[in-house]
Design a protein around this motif. Structure first.
Motif, PDB file in Angstrom:
ATOM      1  N   HIS A   2       0.838  -1.198   0.000  1.00 39.94           N
ATOM      2  CA  HIS A   2       0.000   0.000   0.000  1.00 39.94           C
ATOM      3  C   HIS A   2       0.869   1.243   0.000  1.00 39.94           C
ATOM      4  N   ARG A  95      -7.106  14.120  -7.830  1.00 44.67           N
ATOM      5  CA  ARG A  95      -7.910  13.168  -7.067  1.00 44.67           C
ATOM      6  C   ARG A  95      -7.002  12.039  -6.597  1.00 44.67           C
ATOM      7  N   LYS A  96      -7.490  11.203  -5.721  1.00 45.55           N
ATOM      8  CA  LYS A  96      -6.674  10.145  -5.121  1.00 45.55           C
ATOM      9  C   LYS A  96      -5.926   9.315  -6.162  1.00 45.55           C
ATOM     10  N   ASN A  97      -6.571   8.942  -7.249  1.00 47.06           N
ATOM     11  CA  ASN A  97      -5.929   8.095  -8.250  1.00 47.06           C
ATOM     12  C   ASN A  97      -6.084   8.699  -9.647  1.00 47.06           C
ATOM     13  N   ASP A  98      -6.046  10.032  -9.710  1.00 50.33           N
ATOM     14  CA  ASP A  98      -6.277  10.709 -10.987  1.00 50.33           C
ATOM     15  C   ASP A  98      -5.604  12.078 -10.952  1.00 50.33           C
ATOM     16  N   GLU A 116       4.423   6.529  -4.240  1.00 49.59           N
ATOM     17  CA  GLU A 116       3.299   6.894  -3.368  1.00 49.59           C
ATOM     18  C   GLU A 116       1.937   6.781  -4.046  1.00 49.59           C
ATOM     19  N   VAL A 117       1.908   6.610  -5.359  1.00 52.90           N
ATOM     20  CA  VAL A 117       0.609   6.558  -6.036  1.00 52.90           C
ATOM     21  C   VAL A 117       0.018   5.152  -5.940  1.00 52.90           C
ATOM     22  N   PRO A 118      -1.314   5.061  -5.764  1.00 54.25           N
ATOM     23  CA  PRO A 118      -1.942   3.746  -5.620  1.00 54.25           C
ATOM     24  C   PRO A 118      -1.890   2.893  -6.891  1.00 54.25           C
ATOM     25  N   ASP A 119      -1.889   3.531  -8.056  1.00 58.88           N
ATOM     26  CA  ASP A 119      -1.890   2.791  -9.311  1.00 58.88           C
ATOM     27  C   ASP A 119      -0.847   3.407 -10.258  1.00 58.88           C
ATOM     28  N   ARG A 122      -1.663   3.638 -14.078  1.00 59.26           N
ATOM     29  CA  ARG A 122      -2.592   4.723 -14.414  1.00 59.26           C
ATOM     30  C   ARG A 122      -1.889   6.083 -14.361  1.00 59.26           C
ATOM     31  N   PHE A 123      -1.110   6.303 -13.298  1.00 55.92           N
ATOM     32  CA  PHE A 123      -0.378   7.559 -13.150  1.00 55.92           C
ATOM     33  C   PHE A 123       0.535   7.801 -14.354  1.00 55.92           C
ATOM     34  N   GLN A 126      -1.261   8.654 -17.508  1.00 61.70           N
ATOM     35  CA  GLN A 126      -1.718  10.042 -17.492  1.00 61.70           C
ATOM     36  C   GLN A 126      -0.562  11.015 -17.727  1.00 61.70           C
TER      37      GLN A 126
END
Length: 183
Positions: A2, A95-98, A116-119, A122-123, A126
């Motif tokens: 996590h 946003r949290k994951n965006d 530190e990013v959850p995904d 995706r990061f 982007q």
């Protein structure tokens, strides 16, 4: 695993003028950032790098400072006002994951952020979407938290998102990779 998001109050311990001795923005980013550019500081925290980038882009450039914590952005803008750089910096709440961005940047920085990013997939997708063709992405990760193996995995993920590794090297307290979006 996590991801752990650095709390806003902890940023004061490493986001101070003495940091310029080891992470001087002009030396780190100068080869990639020029006056008039639009650049992004993803995970800007209290703005140490965003303000360094603002000096490099000059009066006609723009720094989009992105963070998921409003307190970080508020602290950054307060500091930028004091240094006369606020007119070059646009704070942007992600946003949290965006990243919640839609722009065309010539340079995107992620300093101690990718871990530190959850995904991360995706990061990094982007990041790629918001870079112009030929634009550069600089990823810097802390060796105390990120092993060489894990850093290589982040580079591989960046390449799978459509970026090409230009170089990678070490700096004090950091592993650096610079990737480019093909022209």
């Amino acid at each position: 695993m996590h991801p752990h998001i650095c709390p806003w109050w902890l940023a004061y311990t490493f986001d101070h003028p003495f940091r310029r001795l080891v992470h001087h923005p002009k030396k780190l980013f100068g080869p990639y950032v020029k006056p008039g550019m639009t650049v992004v500081d993803a995970g800007c925290g209290l703005g140490f790098n965003a303000m360094g980038l603002a000096e490099l882009v000059g009066r006609k450039g723009r720094v989009v400072a992105v963070d998921i914590q409003q307190k970080m952005l508020d602290g950054l803008m307060k500091r930028a006002e004091k240094r006369g750089l606020a007119d070059r910096i646009t704070p942007h709440l992600a946003r949290k994951n965006d990243l919640n961005l839609a722009l065309s940047a010539r340079f995107i920085l992620a300093f101690y952020v990718v871990h530190e990013v959850p995904d991360p997939d995706r990061f990094l997708a982007q990041v790629t979407d918001n870079l112009v063709q030929g634009g550069a992405f600089m990823m810097i990760e802390p060796p105390i938290h990120i092993s060489k193996k894990r850093f290589r995995e982040s580079i591989r993920l960046s390449e799978s998102s459509g970026l090409t590794l230009e170089t990678h090297y070490k700096i004090p307290f950091g592993r650096v990779a610079v990737l480019k979006k093909p022209a």
